[in-house]
Write a protein that holds these residues in place. Structure first.
Motif, PDB file in Angstrom:
ATOM      1  N   ASN A  37       0.832  -1.224   0.227  1.00  0.00           N
ATOM      2  CA  ASN A  37       0.064  -0.020   0.028  1.00  0.00           C
ATOM      3  C   ASN A  37       0.625   1.338  -0.134  1.00  0.00           C
ATOM      4  OD1 ASN A  37      -2.589  -1.359  -0.207  1.00  0.00           O
ATOM      5  ND2 ASN A  37      -2.386  -1.920   2.143  1.00  0.00           N
ATOM      6  N   GLN A  38       2.072   1.235  -0.556  1.00  0.00           N
ATOM      7  CA  GLN A  38       2.885   2.164  -0.770  1.00  0.00           C
ATOM      8  C   GLN A  38       2.630   2.730  -2.060  1.00  0.00           C
ATOM      9  OE1 GLN A  38       4.970   3.434   1.745  1.00  0.00           O
ATOM     10  NE2 GLN A  38       3.803   1.959   2.903  1.00  0.00           N
ATOM     11  N   TRP A  39       2.175   4.001  -2.075  1.00  0.00           N
ATOM     12  CA  TRP A  39       1.612   4.493  -3.401  1.00  0.00           C
ATOM     13  C   TRP A  39       2.791   4.948  -4.537  1.00  0.00           C
ATOM     14  CZ3 TRP A  39      -2.950   4.831  -5.593  1.00  0.00           C
ATOM     15  CH2 TRP A  39      -3.988   4.637  -4.613  1.00  0.00           C
ATOM     16  N   MET A  40       4.033   5.631  -3.965  1.00  0.00           N
ATOM     17  CA  MET A  40       4.831   5.943  -5.039  1.00  0.00           C
ATOM     18  C   MET A  40       5.617   4.896  -5.777  1.00  0.00           C
ATOM     19  SD  MET A  40       6.240   8.415  -6.455  1.00  0.00           S
ATOM     20  CE  MET A  40       6.097   9.936  -5.549  1.00  0.00           C
ATOM     21  N   PRO A  41       6.069   3.877  -5.002  1.00  0.00           N
ATOM     22  CA  PRO A  41       6.665   2.717  -5.643  1.00  0.00           C
ATOM     23  C   PRO A  41       5.588   1.999  -6.691  1.00  0.00           C
ATOM     24  CG  PRO A  41       7.233   2.513  -3.473  1.00  0.00           C
ATOM     25  CD  PRO A  41       6.108   3.444  -3.595  1.00  0.00           C
ATOM     26  N   PHE A  42       4.285   2.019  -6.145  1.00  0.00           N
ATOM     27  CA  PHE A  42       3.174   1.449  -7.176  1.00  0.00           C
ATOM     28  C   PHE A  42       3.164   2.272  -8.251  1.00  0.00           C
ATOM     29  CE2 PHE A  42      -1.481   0.931  -8.086  1.00  0.00           C
ATOM     30  CZ  PHE A  42      -1.288  -0.110  -8.789  1.00  0.00           C
ATOM     31  N   TYR A  43       3.061   3.588  -8.009  1.00  0.00           N
ATOM     32  CA  TYR A  43       2.963   4.502  -9.400  1.00  0.00           C
ATOM     33  C   TYR A  43       3.944   4.426 -10.173  1.00  0.00           C
ATOM     34  CZ  TYR A  43       3.411   9.062 -11.635  1.00  0.00           C
ATOM     35  OH  TYR A  43       3.766  10.116 -12.274  1.00  0.00           O
ATOM     36  N   LEU A  44       5.393   4.357  -9.625  1.00  0.00           N
ATOM     37  CA  LEU A  44       6.491   4.262 -10.452  1.00  0.00           C
ATOM     38  C   LEU A  44       6.422   3.047 -11.457  1.00  0.00           C
ATOM     39  CD1 LEU A  44       9.065   5.790  -8.137  1.00  0.00           C
ATOM     40  CD2 LEU A  44       8.326   6.843 -10.243  1.00  0.00           C
ATOM     41  N   ALA A  45       6.083   1.777 -10.670  1.00  0.00           N
ATOM     42  CA  ALA A  45       5.958   0.725 -11.478  1.00  0.00           C
ATOM     43  C   ALA A  45       4.809   0.674 -12.566  1.00  0.00           C
ATOM     44  CB  ALA A  45       5.567  -0.460 -10.353  1.00  0.00           C
ATOM     45  N   VAL A  46       3.935   1.199 -12.370  1.00  0.00           N
ATOM     46  CA  VAL A  46       2.913   1.446 -13.524  1.00  0.00           C
ATOM     47  C   VAL A  46       3.299   2.353 -14.473  1.00  0.00           C
ATOM     48  CG1 VAL A  46       0.398   2.142 -13.967  1.00  0.00           C
ATOM     49  CG2 VAL A  46       0.786   0.868 -11.695  1.00  0.00           C
ATOM     50  N   PHE A  47       4.125   3.514 -13.998  1.00  0.00           N
ATOM     51  CA  PHE A  47       4.640   4.337 -15.085  1.00  0.00           C
ATOM     52  C   PHE A  47       5.657   3.769 -16.092  1.00  0.00           C
ATOM     53  CE2 PHE A  47       8.008   7.545 -15.732  1.00  0.00           C
ATOM     54  CZ  PHE A  47       7.451   8.329 -17.053  1.00  0.00           C
ATOM     55  N   LYS A  48       6.628   3.038 -15.393  1.00  0.00           N
ATOM     56  CA  LYS A  48       7.693   2.286 -16.259  1.00  0.00           C
ATOM     57  C   LYS A  48       6.992   1.280 -17.228  1.00  0.00           C
ATOM     58  CE  LYS A  48      11.111   3.180 -12.595  1.00  0.00           C
ATOM     59  NZ  LYS A  48      12.124   2.687 -11.828  1.00  0.00           N
ATOM     60  N   ALA A  49       5.896   0.551 -16.700  1.00  0.00           N
ATOM     61  CA  ALA A  49       5.506  -0.429 -17.536  1.00  0.00           C
ATOM     62  C   ALA A  49       4.453   0.473 -18.446  1.00  0.00           C
ATOM     63  CB  ALA A  49       4.227  -1.240 -16.787  1.00  0.00           C
ATOM     64  N   LEU A  50       3.912   1.310 -18.634  1.00  0.00           N
ATOM     65  CA  LEU A  50       3.313   1.995 -19.583  1.00  0.00           C
ATOM     66  C   LEU A  50       4.340   2.561 -20.632  1.00  0.00           C
ATOM     67  CD1 LEU A  50       0.401   3.737 -17.800  1.00  0.00           C
ATOM     68  CD2 LEU A  50       0.440   1.625 -19.103  1.00  0.00           C
ATOM     69  N   LEU A  51       5.455   3.051 -20.096  1.00  0.00           N
ATOM     70  CA  LEU A  51       6.398   3.640 -21.068  1.00  0.00           C
ATOM     71  C   LEU A  51       6.897   2.358 -22.095  1.00  0.00           C
ATOM     72  CD1 LEU A  51       9.066   5.354 -18.921  1.00  0.00           C
ATOM     73  CD2 LEU A  51       7.883   6.413 -20.791  1.00  0.00           C
ATOM     74  N   GLN A  52       6.529   1.186 -21.781  1.00  0.00           N
ATOM     75  CA  GLN A  52       7.133  -0.005 -22.667  1.00  0.00           C
ATOM     76  C   GLN A  52       6.007  -0.258 -23.521  1.00  0.00           C
ATOM     77  OE1 GLN A  52      10.319  -0.478 -22.761  1.00  0.00           O
ATOM     78  NE2 GLN A  52      10.444   1.014 -20.982  1.00  0.00           N
ATOM     79  N   ARG A  53       4.831   0.165 -23.706  1.00  0.00           N
ATOM     80  CA  ARG A  53       3.622  -0.191 -23.980  1.00  0.00           C
ATOM     81  C   ARG A  53       3.136   0.731 -25.081  1.00  0.00           C
ATOM     82  NH1 ARG A  53       5.137  -3.275 -20.718  1.00  0.00           N
ATOM     83  NH2 ARG A  53       3.861  -5.042 -19.846  1.00  0.00           N
ATOM     84  N   PRO A  54       2.533   0.304 -26.267  1.00  0.00           N
ATOM     85  CA  PRO A  54       2.157   1.368 -27.363  1.00  0.00           C
ATOM     86  C   PRO A  54       0.972   2.023 -26.919  1.00  0.00           C
ATOM     87  CG  PRO A  54       1.320  -1.087 -27.798  1.00  0.00           C
ATOM     88  CD  PRO A  54       2.073  -1.095 -26.656  1.00  0.00           C
ATOM     89  N   ARG A  55       0.736   3.061 -27.790  1.00  0.00           N
ATOM     90  CA  ARG A  55      -0.223   4.124 -27.114  1.00  0.00           C
ATOM     91  C   ARG A  55      -1.604   3.663 -26.873  1.00  0.00           C
ATOM     92  NH1 ARG A  55      -1.549   9.293 -31.160  1.00  0.00           N
ATOM     93  NH2 ARG A  55      -3.258  10.291 -29.873  1.00  0.00           N
ATOM     94  N   LEU A  56      -2.124   2.667 -27.654  1.00  0.00           N
ATOM     95  CA  LEU A  56      -3.526   2.247 -27.659  1.00  0.00           C
ATOM     96  C   LEU A  56      -3.731   1.446 -26.399  1.00  0.00           C
ATOM     97  CD1 LEU A  56      -6.333   1.573 -28.720  1.00  0.00           C
ATOM     98  CD2 LEU A  56      -5.346  -0.720 -29.867  1.00  0.00           C
ATOM     99  N   MET A  57      -2.538   0.695 -25.956  1.00  0.00           N
ATOM    100  CA  MET A  57      -2.718   0.031 -24.359  1.00  0.00           C
ATOM    101  C   MET A  57      -2.622   0.976 -23.410  1.00  0.00           C
ATOM    102  SD  MET A  57      -0.411  -3.157 -22.810  1.00  0.00           S
ATOM    103  CE  MET A  57      -0.907  -4.074 -24.394  1.00  0.00           C
ATOM    104  N   ARG A  58      -1.935   2.135 -23.459  1.00  0.00           N
ATOM    105  CA  ARG A  58      -1.831   2.884 -22.460  1.00  0.00           C
ATOM    106  C   ARG A  58      -3.093   3.659 -22.351  1.00  0.00           C
ATOM    107  NH1 ARG A  58       2.901   4.470 -25.041  1.00  0.00           N
ATOM    108  NH2 ARG A  58       1.904   6.468 -25.690  1.00  0.00           N
TER     109      ARG A  58
END
Length: 331
Positions: free
Chosen positions: A157-178
Motif C-alpha cells: 500500500n505504498q503509493w509511490m513505488p506502485f505509481y513508478l512501477a505502473v509508469f515504467k510499465a506504460l513506457l514500454q507499451r504502445p499508445r492504444l494499451m496506455r
C-alpha cells in the motif's frame, strides 16, 4: 541527514571543485517541466523560489546559452549550460518566464502541438492526475497492463513505488494499451481538470524573450514504441512542420518525450531535419560536439524540487559523467 550533508558539501566548495575538474569544454543541459507552488504527491513541480535560486546559481557559474548558439562559442571561458523545458505548461508563462527575463537568461522550450491546439492532455499528466485522485479517495487500485497485474497491496500500500512501477510499465507499451489503462483509471476515480497549457499566442511570444522553441512531438507519445511509419511521421515530422508554420521560425530541436530513444527512430528524425535531439541520461556532454551525419543526441539532467544546495551538488556530480554525444547513426 542527506540534506545536511549536501548543505555542508556545498558550503565546503565541492561544486566549485567539480566544475574546475570538468573544465570549460563541457555542455550541461537541465531538463525542467512545471514551475509552480502547487502541491503534487506524485510529480511535485519545482517551486518558483527554488527555480530562481537555480537560475542565480547557473548565471553565476555557467555560460547559459540556447542550443542554436553553441557553435558561436567555440572557446568558452566557462562551461556552457542550457535550461531546457518540456511540455508547455501555462505556469511557465506565469512563474518561470518572469524569472528568466529578470535575469536575462535564454532557454529552450519543447512544445506538444496537440496541447497548443487545445483540449488535449498528455498521457503522463493523465496518469499523474488519476493516481492523485485514487490516493485521495483511498481506492485500492488493481491494474492489468499486458499480461502483468499491478496491485497496490503487493506494494504494501505504498503509493509511490506502485505509481513508478505502473509508469515504467506504460513506457514500454504502445499508445492504444496506455489509452485503455488510462480510461480504466479515469472511469474508476474520475478525471480532474488538467493543468492549463500554453496557447499558440503564448508560444509566439517566446521568441521575444530569447526562448528557443523545439518540438516535443505531436501527441507526446512514447516514440520508442511506435513502429508505424505514418504515426512516426506525424509525431516527428508533422510536429516540426506545424510548429515552424504557426510560429514562423525554424524548429531545430527535438525533445524526446520521457527521454525515450530507440535506433529505429533515426530515419524519421533525419527526415524531419532536426539539428539536435535531447534525451534524458542524467549526465553532461563533452565539447566539441561529435561530428556526424545524423543529429547528435544530447543528454539532459532531470531537475526536481529539492533544496538549492542539494540541487547544485547533484547537478555538478551528474555533469561530471560527461561523454561525447552519440549520433543516432551510431546507436
Amino acid at each position: 541527514m542527506i540534506k545536511a550533508l549536501a548543505t555542508f558539501l556545498s558550503m565546503a566548495g565541492v561544486p566549485a571543485v567539480l566544475r574546475h575538474l570538468r573544465g570549460p569544454q563541457s555542455l550541461t543541459i537541465l531538463s525542467l517541466h512545471r514551475v509552480s507552488a502547487e502541491e503534487d504527491y506524485f510529480w511535485q513541480p519545482l517551486h518558483p523560489d527554488r527555480f530562481e535560486a537555480l537560475c542565480l546559481y547557473v548565471k553565476r557559474h555557467y555560460e547559459v546559452v540556447n542550443l542554436r548558439d553553441l557553435n558561436l562559442l567555440a572557446a568558452p571561458q566557462r562551461p556552457q549550460l542550457v535550461l531546457s523545458f518540456d511540455d508547455g505548461y501555462q505556469d511557465f508563462m506565469e512563474f518561470a518566464l518572469p524569472v528568466l527575463v529578470r535575469h536575462n537568461l535564454p532557454a529552450n522550450h519543447n512544445l506538444v502541438v496537440a496541447c497548443l491546439n487545445g483540449d488535449y492532455t498528455i498521457w503522463t499528466q493523465r496518469l499523474n492526475a488519476a493516481f492523485n485522485q485514487a490516493r485521495q479517495q483511498q481506492v485500492h487500485l488493481q491494474l492489468t497492463i499486458g499480461e502483468a497485474r499491478y496491485d497496490l497491496q503487493r506494494y504494501n500500500n505504498q503509493w509511490m513505488p506502485f505509481y513508478l512501477a505502473v509508469f515504467k510499465a506504460l513506457l514500454q507499451r504502445p499508445r492504444l494499451m496506455r489509452e485503455e489503462v488510462l480510461t480504466e483509471l479515469e472511469t474508476l476515480v474520475g478525471r480532474p481538470p488538467a493543468p492549463r497549457m500554453m496557447t499558440w499566442a503564448d508560444a509566439r511570444s517566446l521568441a521575444n524573450h530569447n526562448i528557443e522553441v523545439g518540438s516535443h512531438t505531436y501527441y507526446h507519445d512514447v516514440v520508442s514504441t511506435i513502429h508505424d511509419p505514418a504515426q512516426l511521421h506525424q509525431e516527428l515530422v508533422d510536429s516540426r512542420r506545424v510548429l515552424a508554420e504557426r510560429l514562423q521560425q525554424p524548429i531545430d530541436v527535438l525533445g524526446l518525450p520521457n527521454g525515450q530513444n530507440s535506433p529505429h527512430l533515426q530515419a524519421s528524425i533525419r527526415e524531419a531535419g532536426y539539428t539536435c535531439v535531447l534525451e534524458v541520461g542524467d549526465r553532461g556532454n563533452a565539447l566539441p560536439l561529435a561530428s556526424a551525419t545524423a543529429p547528435p543526441c544530447l543528454h539532459r539532467i532531470n531537475i526536481v524540487d529539492e533544496l538549492p544546495s542539494l540541487a547544485q551538488l547533484r547537478l555538478e556530480v551528474l555533469a561530471m559523467k560527461k561523454n561525447l554525444p552519440q549520433s543516432l547513426s551510431h546507436k
